[in-house]
Design an enzyme around this catalytic site. Structure first.
Site, short mmCIF file in Angstrom:
data_model
loop_
_atom_site.label_atom_id
_atom_site.label_comp_id
_atom_site.label_asym_id
_atom_site.label_seq_id
_atom_site.Cartn_x
_atom_site.Cartn_y
_atom_site.Cartn_z
N HIS A 42 46.18 40.55 37.48
CA HIS A 42 46.74 41.49 36.51
C HIS A 42 47.94 42.32 36.96
CE1 HIS A 42 43.44 40.55 33.87
NE2 HIS A 42 42.56 40.91 34.80
N HIS A 149 38.68 45.60 37.13
CA HIS A 149 38.59 44.88 35.86
C HIS A 149 39.53 45.52 34.85
CE1 HIS A 149 36.87 42.95 32.33
NE2 HIS A 149 36.65 44.14 31.81
#
Length: 154
Positions: A42, A149
């Site tokens: 990410h 996350h």
């Protein structure tokens, strides 16, 4: 009589359930911490085309990921987000944090192909995001809390 009518279906369902359970929910490579895998998936300070960025992820998981979001800021900035007030994550846990404002993001959505020839469309936007955090593991940077996350783009 009921068991006789059920026949092989319960056994088939049990076997199917056991097979599905073998598919990893998180395809995190064994040699990475959750935070390192988060960074790989990410964090992308300089935007790249989805086909190129996603090929880096696919080489670890060996399948085409349906959707992935890249945050265009350094890992240190994302880690700082973990210092904002706690909020509830989608799963109900209270270890999520929202970015202080909109950030540059790229969303990559699978359109076609099979690994290793995955094809993606990309969408660029500025939006706040929410990350889940945990204490660092051995091998993680020295922040008090680290992102593990990407929970949501707001």
């Amino acid at each position: 009589m009921a068991p006789a009518r059920a026949g092989c279906c319960p056994l088939l369902l049990l076997l199917l359930g056991l097979w599905v359970a073998q598919i990893p929910v998180s395809a995190k490579p064994k040699d990475m911490t959750s935070s390192q895998w988060f960074k790989t998936q990410h964090v992308q300070p300089s935007p790249e085309a989805c086909y190129l960025a996603m090929s880096n992820i696919s080489k670890y998981i060996e399948w085409c990921k349906d959707l992935n979001t890249f945050l265009h800021e350094p890992f240190s900035s994302v880690a700082t987000t973990c210092q904002t007030p706690n909020i509830a994550c989608k799963n109900g846990h209270k270890n999520c944090h929202q970015s202080s404002g909109p950030m540059s993001l790229t969303m990559c959505e699978l359109t076609s192909g099979k690994y290793p020839n995955c094809r993606y469309k990309e969408k660029h936007l500025n939006a706040p995001y929410i990350v889940a955090r945990d204490p660092p593991q051995q091998g993680d940077p020295g922040y008090p809390l680290v992102p593990v996350h990407l929970d949501k783009v707001v």
